[in-house]
Design a protein around this motif. Structure first.
Motif, PDB file in Angstrom:
ATOM      1  N   ILE A  21       0.836  -1.204   0.000  1.00  0.00           N
ATOM      2  CA  ILE A  21       0.000   0.000   0.000  1.00  0.00           C
ATOM      3  C   ILE A  21       0.872   1.255   0.000  1.00  0.00           C
ATOM      4  N   LYS A  22       2.023   1.190   0.666  1.00  0.00           N
ATOM      5  CA  LYS A  22       2.916   2.353   0.742  1.00  0.00           C
ATOM      6  C   LYS A  22       3.581   2.664  -0.593  1.00  0.00           C
ATOM      7  N   THR A  23       3.363   1.823  -1.620  1.00  0.00           N
ATOM      8  CA  THR A  23       3.895   2.121  -2.956  1.00  0.00           C
ATOM      9  C   THR A  23       2.870   2.868  -3.811  1.00  0.00           C
ATOM     10  N   ILE A  24       1.683   3.104  -3.256  1.00  0.00           N
ATOM     11  CA  ILE A  24       0.603   3.761  -3.991  1.00  0.00           C
ATOM     12  C   ILE A  24       0.501   5.207  -3.512  1.00  0.00           C
ATOM     13  N   TYR A  25       0.575   6.117  -4.463  1.00  0.00           N
ATOM     14  CA  TYR A  25       0.568   7.544  -4.121  1.00  0.00           C
ATOM     15  C   TYR A  25      -0.686   8.225  -4.619  1.00  0.00           C
ATOM     16  N   ASP A  26      -1.153   9.192  -3.849  1.00  0.00           N
ATOM     17  CA  ASP A  26      -2.221  10.057  -4.300  1.00  0.00           C
ATOM     18  C   ASP A  26      -1.621  10.890  -5.437  1.00  0.00           C
ATOM     19  N   PRO A  27      -2.272  10.937  -6.603  1.00  0.00           N
ATOM     20  CA  PRO A  27      -1.667  11.645  -7.743  1.00  0.00           C
ATOM     21  C   PRO A  27      -1.525  13.150  -7.536  1.00  0.00           C
ATOM     22  N   GLU A  28      -2.274  13.720  -6.608  1.00  0.00           N
ATOM     23  CA  GLU A  28      -2.205  15.166  -6.399  1.00  0.00           C
ATOM     24  C   GLU A  28      -1.301  15.548  -5.230  1.00  0.00           C
ATOM     25  N   ILE A  29      -0.934  14.576  -4.415  1.00  0.00           N
ATOM     26  CA  ILE A  29      -0.133  14.852  -3.218  1.00  0.00           C
ATOM     27  C   ILE A  29       1.042  13.878  -3.218  1.00  0.00           C
ATOM     28  N   PRO A  30       2.278  14.349  -3.101  1.00  0.00           N
ATOM     29  CA  PRO A  30       3.444  13.465  -3.204  1.00  0.00           C
ATOM     30  C   PRO A  30       3.699  12.622  -1.942  1.00  0.00           C
ATOM     31  N   VAL A  31       2.645  11.975  -1.447  1.00  0.00           N
ATOM     32  CA  VAL A  31       2.743  11.151  -0.239  1.00  0.00           C
ATOM     33  C   VAL A  31       1.947   9.882  -0.502  1.00  0.00           C
ATOM     34  N   ASP A  32       2.452   8.742   0.002  1.00  0.00           N
ATOM     35  CA  ASP A  32       1.709   7.501  -0.218  1.00  0.00           C
ATOM     36  C   ASP A  32       0.404   7.519   0.570  1.00  0.00           C
ATOM     37  N   ILE A  33      -0.558   6.711   0.107  1.00  0.00           N
ATOM     38  CA  ILE A  33      -1.908   6.769   0.675  1.00  0.00           C
ATOM     39  C   ILE A  33      -1.970   6.256   2.112  1.00  0.00           C
ATOM     40  N   TYR A  34      -0.997   5.432   2.509  1.00  0.00           N
ATOM     41  CA  TYR A  34      -0.970   4.944   3.896  1.00  0.00           C
ATOM     42  C   TYR A  34      -0.581   6.088   4.839  1.00  0.00           C
ATOM     43  N   GLU A  35       0.507   6.776   4.502  1.00  0.00           N
ATOM     44  CA  GLU A  35       0.966   7.896   5.335  1.00  0.00           C
ATOM     45  C   GLU A  35      -0.020   9.062   5.282  1.00  0.00           C
ATOM     46  N   LEU A  36      -0.754   9.151   4.190  1.00  0.00           N
ATOM     47  CA  LEU A  36      -1.753  10.199   4.038  1.00  0.00           C
ATOM     48  C   LEU A  36      -2.955   9.957   4.948  1.00  0.00           C
ATOM     49  N   PRO A  59     -15.186  13.136  -1.233  1.00  0.00           N
ATOM     50  CA  PRO A  59     -16.077  12.261  -1.996  1.00  0.00           C
ATOM     51  C   PRO A  59     -15.974  12.494  -3.509  1.00  0.00           C
ATOM     52  N   ASN A  60     -15.582  13.706  -3.909  1.00  0.00           N
ATOM     53  CA  ASN A  60     -15.451  14.036  -5.333  1.00  0.00           C
ATOM     54  C   ASN A  60     -14.036  13.835  -5.854  1.00  0.00           C
ATOM     55  N   CYS A  61     -13.224  13.095  -5.121  1.00  0.00           N
ATOM     56  CA  CYS A  61     -11.833  12.854  -5.485  1.00  0.00           C
ATOM     57  C   CYS A  61     -11.745  12.362  -6.930  1.00  0.00           C
ATOM     58  N   PRO A  62     -10.854  12.954  -7.741  1.00  0.00           N
ATOM     59  CA  PRO A  62     -10.760  12.562  -9.146  1.00  0.00           C
ATOM     60  C   PRO A  62     -10.333  11.091  -9.353  1.00  0.00           C
ATOM     61  N   VAL A  63      -9.726  10.486  -8.350  1.00  0.00           N
ATOM     62  CA  VAL A  63      -9.296   9.083  -8.488  1.00  0.00           C
ATOM     63  C   VAL A  63     -10.231   8.121  -7.756  1.00  0.00           C
ATOM     64  N   ALA A  64     -11.461   8.560  -7.489  1.00  0.00           N
ATOM     65  CA  ALA A  64     -12.421   7.737  -6.745  1.00  0.00           C
ATOM     66  C   ALA A  64     -12.674   6.394  -7.420  1.00  0.00           C
ATOM     67  N   GLU A  65     -12.602   6.364  -8.740  1.00  0.00           N
ATOM     68  CA  GLU A  65     -12.833   5.116  -9.473  1.00  0.00           C
ATOM     69  C   GLU A  65     -11.569   4.269  -9.560  1.00  0.00           C
ATOM     70  N   THR A  66     -10.423   4.909  -9.714  1.00  0.00           N
ATOM     71  CA  THR A  66      -9.193   4.166 -10.005  1.00  0.00           C
ATOM     72  C   THR A  66      -8.365   3.800  -8.779  1.00  0.00           C
ATOM     73  N   LEU A  67      -8.340   4.638  -7.756  1.00  0.00           N
ATOM     74  CA  LEU A  67      -7.477   4.387  -6.601  1.00  0.00           C
ATOM     75  C   LEU A  67      -7.851   3.108  -5.841  1.00  0.00           C
ATOM     76  N   GLU A  93     -14.897  11.141   8.182  1.00  0.00           N
ATOM     77  CA  GLU A  93     -14.432  11.896   7.033  1.00  0.00           C
ATOM     78  C   GLU A  93     -12.933  12.142   7.167  1.00  0.00           C
ATOM     79  N   TRP A  94     -12.197  12.047   6.052  1.00  0.00           N
ATOM     80  CA  TRP A  94     -10.750  12.277   6.094  1.00  0.00           C
ATOM     81  C   TRP A  94     -10.464  13.737   6.425  1.00  0.00           C
ATOM     82  N   ASN A  95      -9.421  13.935   7.229  1.00  0.00           N
ATOM     83  CA  ASN A  95      -8.927  15.291   7.469  1.00  0.00           C
ATOM     84  C   ASN A  95      -7.424  15.209   7.700  1.00  0.00           C
ATOM     85  N   LYS A  96      -6.775  16.331   7.720  1.00  0.00           N
ATOM     86  CA  LYS A  96      -5.299  16.380   7.803  1.00  0.00           C
ATOM     87  C   LYS A  96      -4.760  15.758   9.085  1.00  0.00           C
ATOM     88  N   ASP A  97      -5.574  15.664  10.120  1.00  0.00           N
ATOM     89  CA  ASP A  97      -5.127  15.059  11.374  1.00  0.00           C
ATOM     90  C   ASP A  97      -4.842  13.561  11.220  1.00  0.00           C
TER      91      ASP A  97
END
Length: 110
Positions: A21-36, A59-67, A93-97
């Motif tokens: 999972i740590k090899t998968i990155y959010d395309p808009e943020i240079p951090v892997d989705i686990y650490e995010l 909920p409107n994330c552009p990668v909602a279908e692909t991620l 809901e996700w937040n920066k915390d």
């Protein structure tokens, strides 16, 4: 195989899954989705079926279908995994915390 040995294998597999999972990155943020903080839970059954509970930054994330599909596909590449299901939730809901200290540092938030 003893019950204890199965438990160890499941735990080891859980750690392998997190590494994948740590090899998968959010395309808009240079951090892997686990650490995010997008991964809420990784559950591994004794049959090596995997269920991942995750969220998206919005909920409107552009990668909602692909991620979620990418998460599922990458986990399925592990030989030990029988099957994988990814469930999306927005509770909580996700937040920066939810981001790790490492992610906050990477994004200049510390």
């Amino acid at each position: 195989m003893s019950e204890e040995a199965v438990e160890i294998d499941v735990n080891e597999l859980g750690e392998k899954i997190v590494r994948v999972i740590k090899t998968i990155y959010d395309p808009e943020i240079p951090v892997d989705i686990y650490e995010l903080g997008l991964i809420y839970d990784v559950m591994v059954s004794t049959d090596y079926d995997v269920k991942v509970l995750m969220t998206l930054t919005t909920p409107n994330c552009p990668v909602a279908e692909t991620l979620p599909k990418e998460v599922e596909d990458k986990i399925k590449t592990l030989d030990e995994v029988n099957d994988c299901e990814v469930e999306i939730t927005f509770e909580p809901e996700w937040n920066k915390d939810l981001m790790s200290e490492e992610a906050k540092l990477e994004l200049g938030m510390l």
